[in-house]
Every structure is written in C-alpha cells, then in structure tokens.
Design a protein around this motif. Structure first.
Motif, PDB file in Angstrom:
ATOM      1  N   ARG A   1       0.861  -1.177   0.000  1.00  0.00           N
ATOM      2  CA  ARG A   1       0.000   0.000   0.000  1.00  0.00           C
ATOM      3  C   ARG A   1       0.897   1.227   0.000  1.00  0.00           C
ATOM      4  NH1 ARG A   1      -4.845  -1.371   3.839  1.00  0.00           N
ATOM      5  NH2 ARG A   1      -5.378  -3.397   2.971  1.00  0.00           N
TER       6      ARG A   1
ATOM      7  N   ASN B   1       5.768  -0.447   4.742  1.00  0.00           N
ATOM      8  CA  ASN B   1       5.565  -1.308   5.907  1.00  0.00           C
ATOM      9  C   ASN B   1       6.522  -2.508   5.878  1.00  0.00           C
ATOM     10  OD1 ASN B   1       4.258  -2.594   3.756  1.00  0.00           O
ATOM     11  ND2 ASN B   1       2.243  -2.612   4.725  1.00  0.00           N
TER      12      ASN B   1
ATOM     13  N   GLN C   1      -2.247   5.331   1.940  1.00  0.00           N
ATOM     14  CA  GLN C   1      -3.319   4.338   2.056  1.00  0.00           C
ATOM     15  C   GLN C   1      -3.078   3.343   3.193  1.00  0.00           C
ATOM     16  OE1 GLN C   1      -2.689   2.789  -1.861  1.00  0.00           O
ATOM     17  NE2 GLN C   1      -4.381   3.964  -2.740  1.00  0.00           N
ATOM     18  N   LEU C   2      -1.969   3.493   3.876  1.00  0.00           N
ATOM     19  CA  LEU C   2      -1.589   2.529   4.902  1.00  0.00           C
ATOM     20  C   LEU C   2      -2.341   2.801   6.201  1.00  0.00           C
ATOM     21  CD1 LEU C   2       0.333   0.149   5.420  1.00  0.00           C
ATOM     22  CD2 LEU C   2       2.064   1.805   6.102  1.00  0.00           C
ATOM     23  N   ASP C   3      -3.066   1.800   6.688  1.00  0.00           N
ATOM     24  CA  ASP C   3      -3.762   1.951   7.967  1.00  0.00           C
ATOM     25  C   ASP C   3      -3.028   1.139   9.038  1.00  0.00           C
ATOM     26  OD1 ASP C   3      -4.600  -0.774   7.778  1.00  0.00           O
ATOM     27  OD2 ASP C   3      -6.360  -0.154   6.648  1.00  0.00           O
ATOM     28  N   LEU C   4      -3.412   1.351  10.277  1.00  0.00           N
ATOM     29  CA  LEU C   4      -2.726   0.712  11.398  1.00  0.00           C
ATOM     30  C   LEU C   4      -2.824  -0.811  11.332  1.00  0.00           C
ATOM     31  CD1 LEU C   4      -1.101   1.125  13.948  1.00  0.00           C
ATOM     32  CD2 LEU C   4      -3.241   1.356  15.216  1.00  0.00           C
ATOM     33  N   GLU C   5      -3.978  -1.351  10.961  1.00  0.00           N
ATOM     34  CA  GLU C   5      -4.139  -2.799  10.887  1.00  0.00           C
ATOM     35  C   GLU C   5      -3.200  -3.431   9.860  1.00  0.00           C
ATOM     36  OE1 GLU C   5      -5.563  -5.242  12.775  1.00  0.00           O
ATOM     37  OE2 GLU C   5      -5.736  -3.477  14.054  1.00  0.00           O
ATOM     38  N   THR C   6      -3.095  -2.808   8.686  1.00  0.00           N
ATOM     39  CA  THR C   6      -2.203  -3.334   7.652  1.00  0.00           C
ATOM     40  C   THR C   6      -0.752  -3.248   8.113  1.00  0.00           C
ATOM     41  OG1 THR C   6      -3.772  -2.655   5.947  1.00  0.00           O
ATOM     42  CG2 THR C   6      -1.540  -3.166   5.222  1.00  0.00           C
ATOM     43  N   LEU C   7      -0.401  -2.149   8.757  1.00  0.00           N
ATOM     44  CA  LEU C   7       0.957  -1.992   9.283  1.00  0.00           C
ATOM     45  C   LEU C   7       1.258  -3.097  10.297  1.00  0.00           C
ATOM     46  CD1 LEU C   7       3.537  -0.266   9.339  1.00  0.00           C
ATOM     47  CD2 LEU C   7       2.478   1.069  11.161  1.00  0.00           C
ATOM     48  N   LYS C   8       0.346  -3.329  11.223  1.00  0.00           N
ATOM     49  CA  LYS C   8       0.541  -4.380  12.234  1.00  0.00           C
ATOM     50  C   LYS C   8       0.659  -5.762  11.586  1.00  0.00           C
ATOM     51  CE  LYS C   8      -1.920  -2.302  16.132  1.00  0.00           C
ATOM     52  NZ  LYS C   8      -3.123  -2.438  16.990  1.00  0.00           N
TER      53      LYS C   8
END
Length: 190
Positions: free
Chosen positions: A73, A126, A77-84
C-alpha cells in the motif's frame, strides 16, 4: 504437514516434497522437529519451546527466521491494521525468538530480510520497516556476542510474491537498479 506418524503413508504434492526434505536432513545427522507455531504469539512460542525441551529433544542449535507477509500500500493508504499485519511476523517474531532463545548456545540465527529495507520499493514502506528491524536486531544480537546474520534477499524468481503480477513489477524495478532475480535452487545454495 500431517503428523509424523502418518509420514509413511502415501503423501502427495507439497507434503511429499517437505517430508522428503526433512528426511534428507535427518539422514545427514540433523534432528528435525516440525511444528507449525506462530512465532509472533508469545504464549504459543513459549509453550512450544517448553514442550520441546520437556520432550528431551536435542538442544536448538540454529534459527532461520523466514516469516513474512506482504500487503503493498502507498503510505497515504496505509492503515494501522495493515501496518501491524506486516510488522508482526518479522518484528514480533524476530524479537520473541531472540528473547526466548537468548540463553541457548546457537550456532546461527539467520533473519530473512529484504533488499527493500535498503533500496525501498513503491508500496512497501511497511515491509521495508519490518525488514529494517530484522537488520537492526541482527546487529543487536551480534553486539551481545551472539550469532546473527540478516540477509537482504532480492527476488526469489517464481515463488510466492515474485510469482504474482505485482511481484513481477517489483522484480523489473529491482533489475533496473542492478538487483537480479535468482532461482530457488540458487537461493538455497547460497
């Protein structure tokens, strides 16, 4: 893989290949204990290690930490869930393996990092961060006098992400930067 007690039965496809590879390692003296464990889950990993030790297996002599997830992403467009999700297997898995095995006398601790931590690749901020952590963890382990190596792999041709259209695009961009793809056989030989 199915339980070891069923390995004598006719297995097909990937299971057959994995069992053959494990048996090859054992034929030359390695003790292989196959266990599907989430290395980023502290309770699960600690429970596995306790059971492993209590069953009287030979001591763990080395670690190849090859866990990873890719969810490309752009940063916007990067959200916390995707980062985690992307950080978890490499960052938490590497940290927990290090912490829970720090008193073992390891001959090697190899982290599978990525060239993306060094060169950066569009949409993989990420993933680059997760791999940069592994590189730093290996430096920390060596500073503590322990065995550690982080390999910043390029593109494994034809496997996993590299077999997808997105992976093919990344490979083309890496090749423009002078990083050639390599076959799985070449990677394993290295």
């Amino acid at each position: 893989l199915p339980p070891r007690s069923r390995w004598h039965q006719a297995l097909e496809g990937r299971s057959s290949q994995l069992v053959a590879a494990i048996r090859e390692l054992e034929a030359v003296g390695a003790s292989v204990h196959y266990a599907p464990v989430d290395v980023a889950d502290e309770a699960q990993l600690a429970s596995f290690l306790d059971s492993f030790r209590n069953e009287g297996w030979p001591p763990i002599r080395g670690v190849v930490h090859a866990a990873g997830i890719i969810e490309d992403r752009l940063l916007i467009q990067l959200d916390l869930e995707t980062l985690k999700t992307v950080l978890r297997p490499k960052l938490m898995g590497g940290w927990l393996l290090d912490r829970l095995l720090k008193d073992e006398s390891l001959d090697f601790f190899i982290h599978f990092s990525s060239v993306g931590a060094l060169l950066g690749q569009a949409g993989q901020g990420n993933y680059a961060a997760a791999n940069a952590f592994l590189d730093s963890l290996a430096n920390y382990q060596r500073a503590q006098g322990r065995a550690a190596l982080s390999i910043n792999w390029g593109a494994w041709a034809g496997l996993g992400f590299a077999a997808t259209s997105g992976g093919q695009n990344v490979i083309r961009l890496l090749e423009l930067q002078g990083v050639s793809r390599f076959t799985p056989a070449q990677g394993l030989e290295v």
